[in-house]
Write a protein that holds these residues in place. Structure first.
Motif, short mmCIF file in Angstrom:
data_model
loop_
_atom_site.label_atom_id
_atom_site.label_comp_id
_atom_site.label_asym_id
_atom_site.label_seq_id
_atom_site.Cartn_x
_atom_site.Cartn_y
_atom_site.Cartn_z
N LEU A 198 -1.43 7.95 -8.79
CA LEU A 198 -1.10 6.73 -8.06
C LEU A 198 -0.11 5.88 -8.84
O LEU A 198 0.85 5.33 -8.28
CB LEU A 198 -2.37 5.93 -7.77
N ASN A 199 -0.31 5.75 -10.14
CA ASN A 199 0.57 4.92 -10.96
C ASN A 199 1.98 5.50 -11.06
O ASN A 199 2.95 4.74 -11.16
CB ASN A 199 -0.02 4.75 -12.36
N THR A 200 2.09 6.82 -11.04
CA THR A 200 3.41 7.43 -11.17
C THR A 200 4.16 7.55 -9.85
O THR A 200 5.38 7.66 -9.84
CB THR A 200 3.30 8.84 -11.80
N THR A 201 3.43 7.50 -8.74
CA THR A 201 4.09 7.65 -7.44
C THR A 201 4.22 6.35 -6.67
O THR A 201 4.87 6.32 -5.62
CB THR A 201 3.33 8.66 -6.56
N TYR B 269 0.82 -1.20 0.00
CA TYR B 269 0.00 0.00 0.00
C TYR B 269 0.86 1.26 0.00
O TYR B 269 2.08 1.21 0.21
CB TYR B 269 -0.93 0.01 1.21
N MET B 270 0.21 2.38 -0.23
CA MET B 270 0.84 3.67 -0.12
C MET B 270 -0.18 4.66 0.41
O MET B 270 -1.39 4.42 0.33
CB MET B 270 1.36 4.15 -1.49
N PRO C 163 -9.44 9.64 -13.52
CA PRO C 163 -8.22 9.49 -14.33
C PRO C 163 -7.01 10.21 -13.74
O PRO C 163 -5.89 9.69 -13.78
CB PRO C 163 -8.61 10.08 -15.69
N ASP C 164 -7.21 11.41 -13.20
CA ASP C 164 -6.10 12.16 -12.63
C ASP C 164 -5.55 11.48 -11.39
O ASP C 164 -4.33 11.42 -11.18
CB ASP C 164 -6.55 13.58 -12.29
N VAL C 165 -6.44 10.96 -10.57
CA VAL C 165 -6.00 10.26 -9.36
C VAL C 165 -5.27 8.97 -9.74
O VAL C 165 -4.22 8.64 -9.18
CB VAL C 165 -7.20 9.95 -8.44
N LEU C 166 -5.81 8.24 -10.71
CA LEU C 166 -5.16 7.02 -11.16
C LEU C 166 -3.77 7.30 -11.72
O LEU C 166 -2.81 6.56 -11.46
CB LEU C 166 -6.01 6.34 -12.24
N ARG C 167 -3.65 8.38 -12.48
CA ARG C 167 -2.36 8.75 -13.05
C ARG C 167 -1.36 9.06 -11.94
O ARG C 167 -0.20 8.63 -11.99
CB ARG C 167 -2.52 9.94 -13.98
#
Length: 228
Positions: A194-197, A134-135, A188-192
């Motif tokens: 999460l995927n990058t961090t 998790y993060m 989409p912004d939240v998913l982006r």
């Protein structure tokens, strides 16, 4: 610290005998994004020596292990694998031990120190508890799972999330429990973000690309304290 000349490291490359120490050292170094040369400079050695430790059955001094482990942010036991199979929680309780409640601010701080926790959901067959990588996403707890998994199908329900830490040497430890609404992430912004961090992929592997987040409405914790 012993230095391995470049020609010696190259000459022995064909007879590599990577040990558990070497595998753990390499995995942790790569996870931190460090090159062998960078880690060597931090430890007062060079990249060839780090390469030797990773690829051969080396016997570094305890001083070397301490310096390398410190730069990698782990303990010597973690680095050598001495603690990997250790069953925790079997040490004898100390005298005058007591459970001390933790404040919400401290609990939230502790949530940010870990990377693996347990998510608990209710199912028709009863409670299910699953470990997840998790993060923290602000104050939310975010993790990836499979859309077909029990947890993946539990969006819209109340769930619990727990982490803990146990120190057998001092017979002490703490635990934190967060309870709140579990939902799938679709923005989409939240998913982006999460995927990058995300610092790692789910250890369980497989098709685990469904992001879930738990928004805590109650965060509590306890610590085992002693009257030394």
């Amino acid at each position: 610290m012993k230095r391995i000349p470049p020609n010696e490291a190259e000459a022995t490359a064909g007879t590599s005998r990577r040990t558990d120490l070497g595998r753990r050292l390499a995995a942790r170094r790569e996870a931190l994004g460090l090159s062998r040369a960078e880690l060597g400079r931090r430890c007062g050695a060079d990249g060839n020596y780090i390469a030797y430790l990773e690829e051969h059955a080396a016997s570094p001094s305890i001083g070397t292990l301490v310096r390398v482990a410190d730069e990698l942010g782990v303990t010597v036991d973690d680095l050598t694998g001495a603690s990997a199979e250790r069953v925790r929680g079997r040490s004898t309780a100390r005298r005058e031990a007591a459970l001390v409640p933790l404040g919400e601010a401290e609990c939230r701080d502790l949530l940010g120190t870990h990377g693996v926790g347990r998510i608990a959901v209710f199912t028709a067959e009863g409670p299910t508890v699953v470990p997840v990588n998790y993060m923290m996403a602000g104050t939310d707890i975010a993790f990836r799972t499979s859309a077909a998994s029990v947890v993946g199908r539990s969006a819209g329900t109340e769930a619990g999330f727990e982490i803990d830490n146990i120190d057998d040497v001092t017979a002490s430890g703490w635990s934190v429990l967060a309870v709140g609404a579990l939902e799938g992430v679709t923005d989409p912004d939240v998913l982006r973000h999460l995927n990058t961090t995300a610092r790692s992929s789910p250890w369980a592997g497989g098709d685990r690309d469904r992001w879930m987040r738990l928004t805590p409405v109650r965060v509590t914790g306890r610590r085992v304290a002693h009257d030394w």
